[in-house]
Structure formats: C-alpha cells, structure tokens
Design a protein around this motif. Structure first.
Motif, PDB file in Angstrom:
ATOM      1  N   ARG A   1       0.827  -1.206   0.000  1.00  0.00           N
ATOM      2  CA  ARG A   1       0.000   0.000   0.000  1.00  0.00           C
ATOM      3  C   ARG A   1       0.863   1.258   0.000  1.00  0.00           C
ATOM      4  N   PRO A   2       0.385   2.305  -0.674  1.00  0.00           N
ATOM      5  CA  PRO A   2       1.111   3.578  -0.646  1.00  0.00           C
ATOM      6  C   PRO A   2       0.912   4.259   0.710  1.00  0.00           C
ATOM      7  N   VAL A   3       1.958   4.898   1.190  1.00  0.00           N
ATOM      8  CA  VAL A   3       1.905   5.606   2.471  1.00  0.00           C
ATOM      9  C   VAL A   3       2.608   6.947   2.322  1.00  0.00           C
ATOM     10  N   TYR A   4       2.374   7.839   3.271  1.00  0.00           N
ATOM     11  CA  TYR A   4       3.081   9.113   3.316  1.00  0.00           C
ATOM     12  C   TYR A   4       4.013   9.089   4.510  1.00  0.00           C
ATOM     13  N   ILE A   5       5.259   9.447   4.289  1.00  0.00           N
ATOM     14  CA  ILE A   5       6.248   9.479   5.360  1.00  0.00           C
ATOM     15  C   ILE A   5       6.393  10.920   5.831  1.00  0.00           C
ATOM     16  N   ASP A   6       6.179  11.134   7.130  1.00  0.00           N
ATOM     17  CA  ASP A   6       6.368  12.449   7.727  1.00  0.00           C
ATOM     18  C   ASP A   6       7.785  12.495   8.286  1.00  0.00           C
ATOM     19  N   SER A   7       8.514  13.514   7.941  1.00  0.00           N
ATOM     20  CA  SER A   7       9.911  13.590   8.374  1.00  0.00           C
ATOM     21  C   SER A   7      10.048  13.763   9.873  1.00  0.00           C
ATOM     22  N   GLY A   8       9.009  14.263  10.518  1.00  0.00           N
ATOM     23  CA  GLY A   8       9.086  14.473  11.955  1.00  0.00           C
ATOM     24  C   GLY A   8       9.945  15.665  12.344  1.00  0.00           C
ATOM     25  N   ASN A   9      10.326  16.502  11.390  1.00  0.00           N
ATOM     26  CA  ASN A   9      11.163  17.665  11.657  1.00  0.00           C
ATOM     27  C   ASN A   9      10.356  18.934  11.394  1.00  0.00           C
ATOM     28  N   PRO A  10       9.627  19.437  12.383  1.00  0.00           N
ATOM     29  CA  PRO A  10       8.805  20.617  12.153  1.00  0.00           C
ATOM     30  C   PRO A  10       9.624  21.893  11.997  1.00  0.00           C
ATOM     31  N   ASN A  11      10.908  21.878  12.342  1.00  0.00           N
ATOM     32  CA  ASN A  11      11.736  23.086  12.274  1.00  0.00           C
ATOM     33  C   ASN A  11      12.502  23.215  10.972  1.00  0.00           C
ATOM     34  N   GLY A  12      12.290  22.292  10.034  1.00  0.00           N
ATOM     35  CA  GLY A  12      13.032  22.350   8.776  1.00  0.00           C
ATOM     36  C   GLY A  12      12.811  23.658   8.036  1.00  0.00           C
ATOM     37  N   GLY A  13      11.570  24.146   8.003  1.00  0.00           N
ATOM     38  CA  GLY A  13      11.257  25.395   7.314  1.00  0.00           C
ATOM     39  C   GLY A  13      11.865  26.591   8.021  1.00  0.00           C
ATOM     40  N   THR A  14      11.844  26.603   9.357  1.00  0.00           N
ATOM     41  CA  THR A  14      12.396  27.723  10.128  1.00  0.00           C
ATOM     42  C   THR A  14      13.907  27.806   9.967  1.00  0.00           C
ATOM     43  N   LEU A  15      14.557  26.674  10.091  1.00  0.00           N
ATOM     44  CA  LEU A  15      16.007  26.651   9.932  1.00  0.00           C
ATOM     45  C   LEU A  15      16.402  27.086   8.520  1.00  0.00           C
TER      46      LEU A  15
ATOM     47  N   ARG B   1       4.567   0.688   1.584  1.00  0.00           N
ATOM     48  CA  ARG B   1       4.742  -0.224   2.707  1.00  0.00           C
ATOM     49  C   ARG B   1       4.347  -1.617   2.221  1.00  0.00           C
ATOM     50  N   ILE B   2       5.295  -2.572   2.317  1.00  0.00           N
ATOM     51  CA  ILE B   2       5.093  -3.929   1.821  1.00  0.00           C
ATOM     52  C   ILE B   2       5.228  -4.892   2.999  1.00  0.00           C
TER      53      ILE B   2
ATOM     54  N   GLN C   1       9.614   1.613   1.585  1.00  0.00           N
ATOM     55  CA  GLN C   1      10.613   2.117   0.645  1.00  0.00           C
ATOM     56  C   GLN C   1       9.980   3.177  -0.247  1.00  0.00           C
ATOM     57  N   ARG C   2      10.821   4.110  -0.713  1.00  0.00           N
ATOM     58  CA  ARG C   2      10.319   5.230  -1.508  1.00  0.00           C
ATOM     59  C   ARG C   2       9.940   4.830  -2.932  1.00  0.00           C
ATOM     60  N   ASP C   3      10.736   3.982  -3.567  1.00  0.00           N
ATOM     61  CA  ASP C   3      10.440   3.645  -4.962  1.00  0.00           C
ATOM     62  C   ASP C   3       9.412   2.520  -5.041  1.00  0.00           C
ATOM     63  N   ASP C   4       8.640   2.519  -6.124  1.00  0.00           N
ATOM     64  CA  ASP C   4       7.587   1.538  -6.338  1.00  0.00           C
ATOM     65  C   ASP C   4       8.217   0.147  -6.416  1.00  0.00           C
ATOM     66  N   PRO C   5       7.788  -0.785  -5.562  1.00  0.00           N
ATOM     67  CA  PRO C   5       8.404  -2.112  -5.571  1.00  0.00           C
ATOM     68  C   PRO C   5       7.978  -2.955  -6.772  1.00  0.00           C
ATOM     69  N   ARG C   6       6.925  -2.558  -7.451  1.00  0.00           N
ATOM     70  CA  ARG C   6       6.407  -3.274  -8.619  1.00  0.00           C
ATOM     71  C   ARG C   6       6.095  -4.738  -8.291  1.00  0.00           C
ATOM     72  N   VAL C   7       5.452  -4.933  -7.133  1.00  0.00           N
ATOM     73  CA  VAL C   7       4.988  -6.256  -6.729  1.00  0.00           C
ATOM     74  C   VAL C   7       3.547  -6.121  -6.269  1.00  0.00           C
ATOM     75  N   ARG C   8       2.876  -7.258  -6.162  1.00  0.00           N
ATOM     76  CA  ARG C   8       1.499  -7.270  -5.669  1.00  0.00           C
ATOM     77  C   ARG C   8       1.303  -8.472  -4.764  1.00  0.00           C
ATOM     78  N   ASN C   9       0.163  -8.547  -4.116  1.00  0.00           N
ATOM     79  CA  ASN C   9      -0.125  -9.649  -3.208  1.00  0.00           C
ATOM     80  C   ASN C   9       0.071 -10.980  -3.926  1.00  0.00           C
ATOM     81  N   GLY C  10       0.766 -11.910  -3.248  1.00  0.00           N
ATOM     82  CA  GLY C  10       1.002 -13.237  -3.799  1.00  0.00           C
ATOM     83  C   GLY C  10       2.322 -13.377  -4.540  1.00  0.00           C
ATOM     84  N   ASP C  11       2.993 -12.266  -4.860  1.00  0.00           N
ATOM     85  CA  ASP C  11       4.288 -12.347  -5.541  1.00  0.00           C
ATOM     86  C   ASP C  11       5.353 -12.862  -4.580  1.00  0.00           C
ATOM     87  N   TYR C  12       6.300 -13.632  -5.117  1.00  0.00           N
ATOM     88  CA  TYR C  12       7.423 -14.132  -4.344  1.00  0.00           C
ATOM     89  C   TYR C  12       8.560 -13.131  -4.469  1.00  0.00           C
TER      90      TYR C  12
END
Length: 155
Positions: free
Chosen positions: A52-66, A118-119, A133-144
């Motif tokens: 499934r696709p997910v969004y990763i939050d960097s957890g760094n709220p001060n990135g813009g301020t810095l 997320r796989i 992982q960030r890049d598309d794994p190009r797999v689906r349910n049942g793939d080895y």
C-alpha cells in the motif's frame, strides 16, 4: 475389439485424467520450509501479503524555520555586495527577505517526508517483515520476493 470396448476405454481414461487433474495443487512449501516452484534463496524471501502507498512524515517541524534563517543570512550577505549607500541597504534587506522565503520552502521540502510504499512479506520461515521504501516495488499480493538492503525485490 467390439464397439463397447472402443467407446468405454477412452471414456474411462478421460474421466480418470480429469479426476486426477483436480488433485494437482499450485506451489506450496516443502519440508524444509521453502516455497516450491520458485528459485530458492538463502534468507529474506517470502510471499507479499500487502502492498500500500503511504506518506512518510519527516518528523522535523523546524526544517522550514532553519531554512528561512539560513536563507535570510545568505540573501543578506549577497544583497550587501550590490550597490552603494542606501542602495546597498535596500539590496541587503531585499536579499534577506527573498533568501528567507526561498530557504523556508527548501527547508520544508527537504525534510525527508514524501510518498512511499509499505510492503508486508510473509517470509519462508513463517515470520512477517514490513518494509517501507520510496520507490515503487512493482509487486502485488502473492508475488514471491526477496528483501535485500532494506528493499523488496521481485524474484
């Protein structure tokens, strides 16, 4: 051979073939725990259970301020090299403001957040592994697949 034998023997053979073909199964696990019908690997192999696709939050709220602070300083320094007198002062202020705006955007965008995949894999040993992982794994349910270097790779 009479007509009865010529008709019944092929029919019995055909029926037996159909009945026995229903007993065939797809790839399963052998006694050593390896998935049958696939290339064997030493470790980190298994069957994809969920992708499934997910969004990763960097957890760094001060990135813009810095980024804004660094950008403002850099812009101010660059602006101070332009012009003389009041023109130099104006260029320094404009450079600091522009640098702060650009630095803020760069700081927010480079914080490490973004889209990923997320796989979930059921490993050959029966355990489960979850890989993001960030890049598309190009797999689906049942793939080895094999998990190597923190990434899911099709086999």
């Amino acid at each position: 051979m009479n007509a009865f034998t010529r008709g019944i023997v092929p029919a019995v053979v055909l029926a037996a073939g159909l009945v026995l073909s229903g007993c065939a199964t797809g790839p399963g696990y052998d006694n050593a725990g390896y998935r049958q019908g696939y290339a064997r690997c030493q470790q980190g192999c298994g069957v994809v259970q969920d992708v499934r696709p997910v969004y990763i939050d960097s957890g760094n709220p001060n990135g813009g301020t810095l980024g804004a602070v660094i950008g403002a300083v850099a812009g101010g320094v660059l602006g101070s090299t332009i012009g003389k007198g009041d023109g130099r002062t104006a260029a320094t202020v404009v450079g600091a403001v522009a640098g702060g705006v650009v630095g803020n955007q760069v700081g927010r965008n480079s914080g490490g957040g973004g889209n990923a995949w997320r796989i979930v894999v059921r490993l050959d040993n029966g355990q489960y592994a979850t890989v993001t992982q960030r890049d598309d794994p190009r797999v689906r349910n049942g793939d080895y697949v094999q998990i190597a270097d923190g990434r899911v790779q099709p086999m």
